[in-house]
Design an enzyme around this catalytic site. Structure first.
Site: not given
Ligand code: 5GP
Ligand code: ZN
Length: 118
Positions: A2, A5, A28, A82, A88, A95, A97
């Site tokens: 992923c 990872c 982020d 989330n 979402g 993770h 936030h």
């Molecule tokens: P989710 O919607 O799954 O709770 O949050 C995923 C978060 O990962 C989003 O806020 C998105 O901006 C962040 N994100 C997705 N891909 C990357 C990446 O390649 N690098 C970083 N630093 N953040 C990422």
């Molecule tokens: Zn992973």
């Protein structure tokens, strides 16, 4: 493997704020507030649904350490995870936030609400 990872393995670059043997915190890529950091376990766990209390114990201390390091522990911040489709969740690696640096709004819980948090 992923995307988070790959970030852990440094195959994808990220702006790392804090790291230890078990956890990684990085900024982020699409920040929703002046401070928007993601804290993740280095062991792949799909979401909060699968996390153990043992892992959460370390994660709690790690999140507190991140907040202190970036200077939002006193002013206040928000921790969000989330879970699944309705939650979402877009990345399937647990993770948290860590969001702060401004007075955050409350009440952006559906797609019809703006996503900006401040
Ligand atoms: P989710 O919607 O799954 O709770 O949050 C995923 C978060 O990962 C989003 O806020 C998105 O901006 C962040 N994100 C997705 N891909 C990357 C990446 O390649 N690098 C970083 N630093 N953040 C990422
Ligand atoms: Zn992973």
């Amino acid at each position: 493997m992923c995307i988070f990872c790959k970030i852990i393995n440094k195959e994808i670059p990220s702006n790392i704020e804090l790291e230890n043997d078990d956890f990684l915190a990085f900024h982020d890529i699409n920040p929703k507030a002046p401070v928007h950091i993601l804290a993740i376990p280095k062991l792949h766990v799909d979401s909060f649904n699968e996390v153990t209390p043992q892992m959460m114990s370390g994660m709690t201390a790690f999140i507190q350490e991140v907040a202190k390091k970036v200077g939002i522990d006193k002013s206040g911040y928000r921790v969000i995870t989330n879970i699944g489709e309705n939650g979402g969740q877009e990345v399937g690696h647990l993770h948290f936030h860590i969001i702060g640096g401004a007075k955050l709004k409350w009440g952006h819980f559906s797609d019809s609400d703006p996503k900006n948090m401040f």
